[in-house]
Design a protein around this motif. Structure first.
Motif, PDB file in Angstrom:
ATOM      1  N   ARG A  85       0.838  -1.196   0.000  1.00  0.00           N
ATOM      2  CA  ARG A  85       0.000   0.000   0.000  1.00  0.00           C
ATOM      3  C   ARG A  85       0.882   1.259   0.000  1.00  0.00           C
ATOM      4  N   GLY A  86       0.589   2.179  -0.867  1.00  0.00           N
ATOM      5  CA  GLY A  86       1.347   3.418  -0.969  1.00  0.00           C
ATOM      6  C   GLY A  86       2.507   3.342  -1.947  1.00  0.00           C
ATOM      7  N   ARG A  87       2.692   2.168  -2.579  1.00  0.00           N
ATOM      8  CA  ARG A  87       3.818   1.996  -3.507  1.00  0.00           C
ATOM      9  C   ARG A  87       3.710   2.947  -4.700  1.00  0.00           C
ATOM     10  N   LYS A  88       2.534   3.017  -5.318  1.00  0.00           N
ATOM     11  CA  LYS A  88       2.360   3.885  -6.478  1.00  0.00           C
ATOM     12  C   LYS A  88       2.555   5.354  -6.104  1.00  0.00           C
ATOM     13  N   PHE A  89       2.087   5.714  -4.916  1.00  0.00           N
ATOM     14  CA  PHE A  89       2.253   7.092  -4.440  1.00  0.00           C
ATOM     15  C   PHE A  89       3.726   7.425  -4.287  1.00  0.00           C
ATOM     16  N   LEU A  90       4.497   6.479  -3.754  1.00  0.00           N
ATOM     17  CA  LEU A  90       5.933   6.681  -3.580  1.00  0.00           C
ATOM     18  C   LEU A  90       6.640   6.774  -4.930  1.00  0.00           C
ATOM     19  N   VAL A  92       5.385   7.883  -7.672  1.00  0.00           N
ATOM     20  CA  VAL A  92       5.073   9.186  -8.265  1.00  0.00           C
ATOM     21  C   VAL A  92       6.078  10.230  -7.800  1.00  0.00           C
ATOM     22  N   PHE A  93       6.366  10.264  -6.506  1.00  0.00           N
ATOM     23  CA  PHE A  93       7.312  11.240  -5.959  1.00  0.00           C
ATOM     24  C   PHE A  93       8.732  10.986  -6.473  1.00  0.00           C
TER      25      PHE A  93
END
Length: 232
Positions: free
Chosen positions: A57-62, A64-65
């Motif tokens: 969870r949160g991999r895609k968000f990371l 992106v940054f």
């Protein structure tokens, strides 16, 4: 054309004369660039492997940054590091602003996303069949990672070269956090900018040839190692 020839002659004169100031500037350039890419590799390689091989969870968000960091303007990186190291900043008490350490921090900020993103992309391309075959052979997690690293060594070395190319050419952030202080934080790129602003184009060209020679030697060595390993 005459200006270019003058620059080449000046570069040869500086090298043959063994100018101690130019030698010190070149040595500092190598130190901060190699240290920053080493730290970026130690952080970015395992992080890229983690992002490429696992799902959480949160991999895609990371991601992106990290991918935004690929196009981060050096002056933005320099501004952020300056704010962190400023007297009123979180690390202001360490008095690191306008030191080689500050330059290393800024260069890590611009090179880490490159190493991480390219490593992640390489490991994402590993097929599920290959992973299943490795597991079927009874390999442990560490053995599996080592096999994958050997399999993707070409892409990993390419990531290192891309990261090194970014830091060796960096000038904006180094100027902001280092201050281009003679005998302390002056590196080849900031010195070239300074000489151009003073109208000393022959010296600037001479230093640019030295900078290109340093970059050529490092990237040439990495390329040779990369291609030699491929043949073997």
């Amino acid at each position: 054309m005459d200006l270019l020839l003058d620059g080449i002659k000046k570069a040869i004169e500086i090298i043959l004369s063994g100018d101690p100031e130019v030698f010190a500037i070149t040595l500092l350039t190598l130190k901060v660039c190699l240290l920053s890419i080493l730290i970026s590799t130690l952080i970015g390689l395992p992080l890229g492997m983690l992002l490429g091989l696992t799902r959480f969870r949160g991999r895609k968000f990371l991601l992106v940054f990290i991918n935004i960091g690929l196009g981060m303007p050096p002056v933005v990186a320099g501004l952020w590091i300056s704010l962190v190291l400023w007297r009123s900043g979180p690390l202001g008490d360490l008095s690191l602003l306008y030191t080689p350490t500050a330059i290393v921090m800024a260069q890590i900020l611009v090179s880490l996303p490159i190493v991480t993103s390219l490593t992640c992309t390489a490991f994402q391309q590993i097929s599920e069949k290959m992973l299943l075959q490795i597991k079927a052979l009874g390999a442990t997690r560490l053995q599996t990672l080592w096999i994958l690293i050997k399999q993707l060594k070409m892409a990993i070395l390419a990531a290192l070269m891309a990261g090194f190319g970014r830091v060796i050419a960096e000038v904006g952030a180094a100027m902001m956090v280092g201050g281009n202080i003679q005998g302390d934080t002056r590196i080849l790129t900031t010195t070239i900018v300074m000489e151009v602003s003073k109208g000393n184009f022959d010296i600037a060209l001479a230093l640019s040839f030295i900078l290109l020679s340093v970059a050529l030697m490092i990237t040439g060595a990495l390329t040779f190692f990369q291609q030699r390993k491929r043949i073997s």
